[in-house]
Design an enzyme around this catalytic site. Structure first.
Site, PDB file in Angstrom:
ATOM      1  N   SER A 153      41.009  -1.401  17.412  1.00 24.68           N
ATOM      2  CA  SER A 153      41.703  -0.493  18.328  1.00 24.68           C
ATOM      3  C   SER A 153      43.151  -0.224  17.945  1.00 24.68           C
ATOM      4  CB  SER A 153      41.652  -1.068  19.753  1.00 24.68           C
ATOM      5  OG  SER A 153      42.320  -2.322  19.777  1.00 24.68           O
ATOM      6  N   CYS A 154      43.628  -0.819  16.884  1.00 23.50           N
ATOM      7  CA  CYS A 154      45.025  -0.723  16.462  1.00 23.50           C
ATOM      8  C   CYS A 154      45.249   0.540  15.627  1.00 23.50           C
ATOM      9  CB  CYS A 154      45.386  -1.983  15.673  1.00 23.50           C
ATOM     10  SG  CYS A 154      46.927  -1.917  14.777  1.00 23.50           S
ATOM     11  N   ALA A 155      46.101   1.452  16.115  1.00 21.04           N
ATOM     12  CA  ALA A 155      46.380   2.702  15.396  1.00 21.04           C
ATOM     13  C   ALA A 155      47.040   2.441  14.051  1.00 21.04           C
ATOM     14  CB  ALA A 155      47.253   3.611  16.251  1.00 21.04           C
TER      15      ALA A 155
ATOM     16  N   CYS B   6      46.660  -0.150  12.207  1.00 23.90           N
ATOM     17  CA  CYS B   6      45.616  -0.700  11.330  1.00 23.90           C
ATOM     18  C   CYS B   6      44.783   0.427  10.735  1.00 23.90           C
ATOM     19  CB  CYS B   6      44.717  -1.666  12.103  1.00 23.90           C
ATOM     20  SG  CYS B   6      45.565  -3.114  12.762  1.00 23.90           S
TER      21      CYS B   6
END
Length: 131
Positions: free
Chosen positions: A9-11, A13
């Protein structure tokens, strides 16, 4: 090999993954929510930091705040246990190879993961464009 410690869910990443794919660089993706960091991996990350734990632990995160811990009071092994049980307190992505560590996505800094010859070529090309 480049290790890319991420969460889906990490942008930042997703940006890092896309950058490595655009550059055609091989990397190993490690989802820290599905795959526990080993103690050796954790120690390797800590060794590569310039600022110690503050570089990789998000002390302002809600997850960290709820733990009510003082990192300075913990041994490396104790801190590892906290991170293993609460991986969301890690800043992301963590990008690491044998020589470099980058925490978070930064357009300029991530270029250090390009092979030296590619970086040298880009510098020469930019110098030629400037002249």
């Amino acid at each position: 090999m480049i290790n890319l410690y991420i969460t889906p869910s990490c942008a930042s990443c997703r940006k890092a993954k896309a950058w490595f794919e655009e550059q055609g660089l091989e990397y190993k993706e490690i989802n820290i929510f599905k795959e526990e960091l080993t103690l050796d991996e954790f120690k390797a990350i800590i060794r590569m930091t310039e600022d110690g734990t503050s570089e990789i632990i998000s002390e302002r995160s809600k997850a960290f705040q709820e733990l009510g811990l003082d990192i300075e009071d913990l041994s490396i092994t104790e801190l590892y246990g906290v991170v293993r049980d609460n991986p969301s307190i890690l800043k992301r992505p963590i990008i690491m190879d044998e020589k470099r560590l980058q925490v978070g996505f930064n357009d300029e800094e991530i270029r250090s993961f390009l092979p030296r010859k590619v970086r040298e070529y880009e510098v020469r090309r930019l110098l030629d464009l400037a002249n």
